[in-house]
Design a protein around this motif. Structure first.
Motif, PDB file in Angstrom:
ATOM      1  N   ALA A   2       0.844  -1.187   0.000  1.00 12.62           N
ATOM      2  CA  ALA A   2       0.000   0.000   0.000  1.00 12.62           C
ATOM      3  C   ALA A   2       0.882   1.240   0.000  1.00 12.62           C
ATOM      4  O   ALA A   2       2.007   1.233   0.468  1.00 12.62           O
ATOM      5  CB  ALA A   2      -0.907  -0.002   1.222  1.00 12.62           C
ATOM      6  N   ALA A   3       0.345   2.315  -0.536  1.00 10.48           N
ATOM      7  CA  ALA A   3       1.082   3.576  -0.569  1.00 10.48           C
ATOM      8  C   ALA A   3       1.338   4.039   0.859  1.00 10.48           C
ATOM      9  O   ALA A   3       0.597   3.707   1.774  1.00 10.48           O
ATOM     10  CB  ALA A   3       0.286   4.614  -1.349  1.00 10.48           C
ATOM     11  N   ARG A   4       2.396   4.818   1.026  1.00  5.67           N
ATOM     12  CA  ARG A   4       2.749   5.316   2.361  1.00  5.67           C
ATOM     13  C   ARG A   4       1.576   6.078   2.970  1.00  5.67           C
ATOM     14  O   ARG A   4       0.916   6.855   2.321  1.00  5.67           O
ATOM     15  CB  ARG A   4       3.937   6.258   2.263  1.00  5.67           C
ATOM     16  N   LYS A   7      -2.981   2.394   4.996  1.00  2.05           N
ATOM     17  CA  LYS A   7      -2.798   1.013   5.447  1.00  2.05           C
ATOM     18  C   LYS A   7      -4.114   0.277   5.282  1.00  2.05           C
ATOM     19  O   LYS A   7      -5.182   0.850   5.384  1.00  2.05           O
ATOM     20  CB  LYS A   7      -2.358   0.986   6.905  1.00  2.05           C
ATOM     21  N   THR A   8      -3.992  -1.033   5.045  1.00  2.00           N
ATOM     22  CA  THR A   8      -5.154  -1.896   4.904  1.00  2.00           C
ATOM     23  C   THR A   8      -5.285  -2.723   6.169  1.00  2.00           C
ATOM     24  O   THR A   8      -4.305  -3.284   6.661  1.00  2.00           O
ATOM     25  CB  THR A   8      -4.977  -2.834   3.693  1.00  2.00           C
ATOM     26  N   LYS A   9      -6.487  -2.785   6.667  1.00  2.83           N
ATOM     27  CA  LYS A   9      -6.729  -3.543   7.885  1.00  2.83           C
ATOM     28  C   LYS A   9      -6.923  -5.014   7.537  1.00  2.83           C
ATOM     29  O   LYS A   9      -7.565  -5.357   6.550  1.00  2.83           O
ATOM     30  CB  LYS A   9      -7.986  -3.010   8.582  1.00  2.83           C
ATOM     31  N   GLN A  33       1.435  -3.056  18.623  1.00  2.00           N
ATOM     32  CA  GLN A  33       1.378  -4.452  18.197  1.00  2.00           C
ATOM     33  C   GLN A  33       1.235  -4.531  16.688  1.00  2.00           C
ATOM     34  O   GLN A  33       1.805  -5.414  16.045  1.00  2.00           O
ATOM     35  CB  GLN A  33       0.215  -5.162  18.887  1.00  2.00           C
ATOM     36  N   SER A  34       0.491  -3.593  16.100  1.00  2.00           N
ATOM     37  CA  SER A  34       0.294  -3.560  14.662  1.00  2.00           C
ATOM     38  C   SER A  34       1.621  -3.383  13.927  1.00  2.00           C
ATOM     39  O   SER A  34       1.899  -4.059  12.937  1.00  2.00           O
ATOM     40  CB  SER A  34      -0.669  -2.422  14.306  1.00  2.00           C
TER      41      SER A  34
END
Length: 142
Positions: A2-4, A7-9, A33-34
């Motif tokens: 993904a682009a800076r 973010k994808t969950k 944690q992510s």
């Protein structure tokens, strides 16, 4: 990727032990944690991850090989020590006549106990025979 900034969950199921390790690691590093999970996944998926794992396994195998060589050396020393002692003892100790042999057997337990005490002191204080024998001693086959 993904682009800076975007973010994808994802949803993932983790064993409780893995989740605990993740939470503890993130807390110790003062990171989310992510972020820790993302870095771990990226590392796992990177093209050189297999090479790193192979290098780590190779390093571990080298360590095990060195330990095995030391163990073989130590066992060889122990066997030769016992053989030399037995040969010496047999060559220098005459058989006892029966009345003396009975007395010797009666005294054997006490003498053995003294041997065990002396051995325990030597192992506790050193140096051990292994430390006294130079590392470069090689077996005759080599």
């Amino acid at each position: 990727m993904a682009a800076r900034g975007k973010k994808t969950k994802i949803s993932a199921y983790l064993d409780p032990e893995v989740m605990t390790m993740l939470a503890d690691y993130a807390a110790r590093r003062d990171q989310s944690q992510s972020m820790i999970a993302e870095a771990a996944i990226a590392s796992f998926l990177s093209p050189d991850a297999g090479e790193r794992r192979e290098a780590a396994i190779g390093k571990r195998l080298d360590q095990l090989d060195r330990r095995m060589m030391r163990l073989e050396r130590d066992v060889g020393i122990a066997v030769e020590t016992l053989a030399v002692f037995v040969r010496f003892w047999l060559a220098t100790t005459p058989a006892l006549p029966e009345p003396a042999a009975q007395a010797a057997r009666a005294k054997a337990g006490e003498r053995y106990e003294g041997f065990i005490i002396a051995l325990g002191r030597r192992l506790a204080k050193g140096p051990t025979l292994r430390q006294e024998v130079p590392e470069d001693v090689r077996e005759s086959e080599e």
